[in-house]
Enzyme design. Structure first.
Site, PDB file in Angstrom:
ATOM      1  N   ALA A  95      41.241 -48.425-140.232  1.00  0.00           N
ATOM      2  CA  ALA A  95      41.501 -49.762-140.780  1.00  0.00           C
ATOM      3  C   ALA A  95      42.949 -50.177-140.517  1.00  0.00           C
ATOM      4  O   ALA A  95      43.224 -51.320-140.148  1.00  0.00           O
ATOM      5  CB  ALA A  95      41.206 -49.794-142.275  1.00  0.00           C
ATOM      6  N   HIS A 139      48.766 -47.319-139.041  1.00  0.00           N
ATOM      7  CA  HIS A 139      49.886 -48.164-138.608  1.00  0.00           C
ATOM      8  C   HIS A 139      50.735 -47.403-137.596  1.00  0.00           C
ATOM      9  O   HIS A 139      51.083 -47.921-136.541  1.00  0.00           O
ATOM     10  CB  HIS A 139      50.803 -48.535-139.781  1.00  0.00           C
ATOM     11  CG  HIS A 139      50.129 -49.252-140.903  1.00  0.00           C
ATOM     12  ND1 HIS A 139      50.495 -49.065-142.212  1.00  0.00           N
ATOM     13  CD2 HIS A 139      49.114 -50.142-140.921  1.00  0.00           C
ATOM     14  CE1 HIS A 139      49.754 -49.835-142.984  1.00  0.00           C
ATOM     15  NE2 HIS A 139      48.909 -50.489-142.225  1.00  0.00           N
ATOM     16  N   CYS A 168      41.096 -46.576-144.721  1.00  0.00           N
ATOM     17  CA  CYS A 168      41.218 -45.435-143.813  1.00  0.00           C
ATOM     18  C   CYS A 168      42.194 -45.714-142.662  1.00  0.00           C
ATOM     19  O   CYS A 168      42.680 -46.823-142.488  1.00  0.00           O
ATOM     20  CB  CYS A 168      39.850 -45.071-143.258  1.00  0.00           C
ATOM     21  SG  CYS A 168      39.187 -46.323-142.141  1.00  0.00           S
ATOM     22  N   ARG A 182      39.608 -59.960-142.818  1.00  0.00           N
ATOM     23  CA  ARG A 182      41.017 -59.931-143.218  1.00  0.00           C
ATOM     24  C   ARG A 182      41.687 -61.306-143.226  1.00  0.00           C
ATOM     25  O   ARG A 182      42.832 -61.442-143.615  1.00  0.00           O
ATOM     26  CB  ARG A 182      41.783 -58.950-142.330  1.00  0.00           C
ATOM     27  CG  ARG A 182      43.200 -58.653-142.801  1.00  0.00           C
ATOM     28  CD  ARG A 182      43.693 -57.374-142.195  1.00  0.00           C
ATOM     29  NE  ARG A 182      45.118 -57.187-142.272  1.00  0.00           N
ATOM     30  CZ  ARG A 182      45.955 -57.354-141.257  1.00  0.00           C
ATOM     31  NH1 ARG A 182      45.516 -57.749-140.080  1.00  0.00           N
ATOM     32  NH2 ARG A 182      47.236 -57.123-141.408  1.00  0.00           N
TER      33      ARG A 182
HETATM   34 FE1  CFM Z   1      51.781 -54.803-144.527  1.00  0.00          FE
HETATM   35 FE2  CFM Z   1      50.660 -55.131-146.646  1.00  0.00          FE
HETATM   36 FE3  CFM Z   1      49.541 -53.743-144.655  1.00  0.00          FE
HETATM   37 FE4  CFM Z   1      49.875 -56.437-144.465  1.00  0.00          FE
HETATM   38 FE5  CFM Z   1      47.285 -56.797-145.344  1.00  0.00          FE
HETATM   39 FE6  CFM Z   1      48.137 -55.512-147.522  1.00  0.00          FE
HETATM   40 FE7  CFM Z   1      46.988 -54.087-145.582  1.00  0.00          FE
HETATM   41 MO1  CFM Z   1      45.624 -55.713-147.022  1.00  0.00          MO
HETATM   42  S1  CFM Z   1      51.588 -56.670-145.619  1.00  0.00           S
HETATM   43  S2  CFM Z   1      50.183 -54.862-143.057  1.00  0.00           S
HETATM   44  S3  CFM Z   1      48.503 -58.061-144.058  1.00  0.00           S
HETATM   45  S4  CFM Z   1      51.159 -53.274-145.888  1.00  0.00           S
HETATM   46  S5  CFM Z   1      47.094 -57.332-147.328  1.00  0.00           S
HETATM   47  S6  CFM Z   1      50.100 -55.435-148.647  1.00  0.00           S
HETATM   48  S7  CFM Z   1      46.805 -53.885-147.614  1.00  0.00           S
HETATM   49  S8  CFM Z   1      45.738 -55.519-144.746  1.00  0.00           S
HETATM   50  S9  CFM Z   1      47.755 -52.484-144.362  1.00  0.00           S
HETATM   51  C1  HCA Z   2      42.184 -52.886-145.251  1.00  0.00           C
HETATM   52  C2  HCA Z   2      42.211 -54.382-145.198  1.00  0.00           C
HETATM   53  C3  HCA Z   2      42.575 -55.020-146.496  1.00  0.00           C
HETATM   54  C4  HCA Z   2      41.482 -54.908-147.529  1.00  0.00           C
HETATM   55  C5  HCA Z   2      41.640 -55.871-148.644  1.00  0.00           C
HETATM   56  C6  HCA Z   2      40.881 -55.691-149.907  1.00  0.00           C
HETATM   57  C7  HCA Z   2      42.853 -56.517-146.190  1.00  0.00           C
HETATM   58  O1  HCA Z   2      42.879 -52.259-146.035  1.00  0.00           O
HETATM   59  O2  HCA Z   2      41.459 -52.329-144.445  1.00  0.00           O
HETATM   60  O3  HCA Z   2      40.626 -54.571-150.342  1.00  0.00           O
HETATM   61  O4  HCA Z   2      40.577 -56.725-150.498  1.00  0.00           O
HETATM   62  O5  HCA Z   2      43.908 -56.990-146.501  1.00  0.00           O
HETATM   63  O6  HCA Z   2      41.960 -57.166-145.643  1.00  0.00           O
HETATM   64  O7  HCA Z   2      43.764 -54.465-147.000  1.00  0.00           O
END
Ligand code: CFM
Ligand code: HCA
Length: 530
Positions: free
Chosen positions: A54, A183, A51, A85
């Site tokens: 998150a 983001h 979401c 995370r």
């Molecule tokens: Fe960038 Fe990502 Fe993301 Fe990320 Fe992550 Fe991710 Fe995420 Mo999980 S590099 S910031 S550190 S888009 S692993 S592939 S999904 S938390 S929002």
């Molecule tokens: C998020 C965090 C997450 C979840 C990872 C997963 C992460 O999207 O809120 O589903 O295992 O990297 O911790 O992407």
């Protein structure tokens, strides 16, 4: 791949198939196909997405250690985001680190009915009393938006009362179609309330920021090691191993490096508009990419001493990398991978796999936009729908005092020499022809793909891990890295190769006979005890 696509679609009602079809693309880098992305998940479909809250609280602000990230909402939103995370941090002796805590207003029925602002103010005062933090961020979860609590006015009032930086985020889970909206909201908030608060004097010859690196599994530590040795001063990282203070003076940098384009490109763009700091896209995932990124920085500063140092580091590190890479590649060459992760790693990690001879046959993001797939060139043609319009787009003006005209001149000069700025080509141009690219993949599609491709490894997150492994295919988490990492930089590449050797070369998966393979139906009986 068209065959498996047809099979997938056959199961959907016509209306849904028509919509879903646009998010599945048989890749053709020469043709440059269009993919549907950043649209709402069809209700009833089991998505991997998270979401908006998150993306805002967990992803962008979460890794900063000395800000209190206070969640205004029911306790579940905080509890299930508590240390999940694996974003690591390394406070100096005596320095604050609030990452290990979970701060929440824990709102109850009565707050939903009568409003939660009073409780929020009390929580802010309590957090301040106990921890004396430099800053507090307040994050709204779904019910807060529904009952209309104004976190921004509470923030202003509390900032006045307590004399520290306090700011709020309207990042209710439902604000956007995924984490991605979060983001953007986080980028806006940090840009408005943090960046530019401290015009710190120069502390290094080459000052950079690293944007979109969150220190999962210690990735940032490995990159800091490389920058340190090269004599490059990392002013701030957004936001792995970071402090709020470092973000306050990050606008004094000479260059912004972007790792994860999806989560942070907004800040990079706004910093360039306001302060004239150029940005370049890099990837430190993969040894080749890491070398390229370091050279890119050296080329930007155009300094013989820096270039020599960078070359020395690359040569030494590559020697170590090559020994391991060759040994592993001999065993992993020809294997197949699939990866469905977030908004950047499903692209970046393909490089690490290529280095050990593993082909990515199918990949996709959870929540990226078309530019992360097709390249930034397509941005003007992206349709702005109501969900996107929902997120504020800040109008940014030049800071007449701090704008770096010298950097603009430098940029012009480098551009003439073919140096690339402000660009990202995306995932699809780099993937093979006929590989299958899927946005916001769902459970049904995952099962069919595994059946069709029989991959040697599947990369995703915790929600997919055990379902996939029960079909006899190992799953590597590319979010949390399971318990591993770092995987960035040179040491990271070595770690990843060795991990892949273990996962791809074990015979254990072939020995798994799940009960439903022989007995597809569960037969049971129950007895009632008298
Ligand atoms: Fe960038 Fe990502 Fe993301 Fe990320 Fe992550 Fe991710 Fe995420 Mo999980 S590099 S910031 S550190 S888009 S692993 S592939 S999904 S938390 S929002
Ligand atoms: C998020 C965090 C997450 C979840 C990872 C997963 C992460 O999207 O809120 O589903 O295992 O990297 O911790 O992407």
């Amino acid at each position: 791949p068209s065959k498996v696509m047809d099979e997938i679609m056959a199961k959907y009602p016509t209306k849904i198939a028509k919509k879903r079809q646009k998010s599945l693309v048989v890749n053709d880098p020469a043709e440059g196909k269009e993919i549907q992305a950043n649209v709402r998940t069809i209700p009833g479909i089991i998505t991997q997405r998270g979401c908006t809250y998150a993306g805002c609280k967990g992803v962008v602000l979460g890794p900063t250690r000395d800000i209190i990230n206070l969640v205004h909402g029911p306790i579940g939103c905080s509890f299930y985001a508590w240390l999940t995370r694996r974003n690591q941090t390394r406070p100096a002796e005596g320095e604050d680190n609030f990452i290990t805590y979970s701060f929440s207003t824990d709102i109850q029925d009565s707050n939903i009915v009568f409003g939660g602002e009073a409780k929020l103010k009390d929580a802010v005062r309590e957090a301040f009393e106990i921890f004396k933090p430099k800053a507090i961020g307040i994050f709204s979860t779904c019910p807060v938006g529904l009952i209309g609590d104004d976190v921004h006015s509470v923030s202003r009032e509390m900032k006045e009362e307590l004399g520290i930086n306090i700011f709020g985020f309207s990042c209710e889970g439902y604000r956007g179609v995924s984490q991605s909206a979060g983001h953007h909201i986080a980028n806006n908030g940090v840009f408005k309330n943090v960046i530019g608060n401290n015009n710190r004097e120069r502390i290094g010859k080459y000052q950079i920021n690293l944007l979109g690196e969150y220190n999962i599994g210690g990735d940032a530590f490995e990159l800091e090691r490389l920058f340190d040795e090269a004599g490059i001063t990392l002013l701030s990282t957004f936001s792995g191993n970071s402090t709020i203070e470092s973000m306050e003076y990050s606008h004094m940098a000479d260059l912004n490096l972007i790792m994860c384009h999806r989560s942070i490109n907004y800040i990079a763009e706004m910093m360039e508009e306001k302060y004239g700091i150029p940005w370049v896209k890099v990837s430190f995932i993969g040894a080749e990419g890491s070398a390229k990124a370091l050279r890119k920085v050296a080329e930007y500063f155009d300094d013989a001493e820096l270039s020599a140092k960078v070359e020395e580091i690359i040569e030494r590190e590559m020697k170590k990398v090559e020994t391991v890479r060759e040994a592993v590649k001999a065993k992993t060459e020809g294997k197949l991978a699939m990866m469905f992760v977030g908004g950047s790693r499903a692209h970046h990690y393909q490089d690490l796999f290529t280095e050990i001879g593993v082909t990515t046959v199918s990949a996709g993001y959870e929540f990226a936009h078309r530019d992360d797939y097709e390249g930034r060139d397509v941005i003007p043609s992206i349709k702005i729908d109501a969900d996107t319009r929902n997120i504020e787009d800040l109008t940014v003006e030049k800071d007449l005092e701090l704008y770096r005209e010298d950097l603009a001149v430098k940029k012009e000069k480098l551009l003439k020499n073919g140096y690339e700025f402000s660009n990202y080509d995306g995932m699809m141009p780099e993937m093979k022809k006929n590989s299958l690219v899927i946005d916001d993949i769902n459970h049904w599609e995952t099962e069919k793909l595994i059946e069709y491709y029989k991959p040697d490894i599947f990369c995703a997150g915790i929600k997919e891990k055990y379902v996939v492994q029960k079909s006899g295919v190992p799953l590597k988490q590319l979010h949390s890295y399971d318990y591993g990492g770092p995987y960035a930089g040179f040491e990271g590449a070595i770690n990843f190769y060795l991990e892949m050797e273990r996962m791809l070369c074990t015979r254990i998966w072939k020995m798994v006979t799940t009960p439903w393979k022989t007995d597809p139906e569960i037969v049971g009986s129950f007895a009632i005890n008298e």
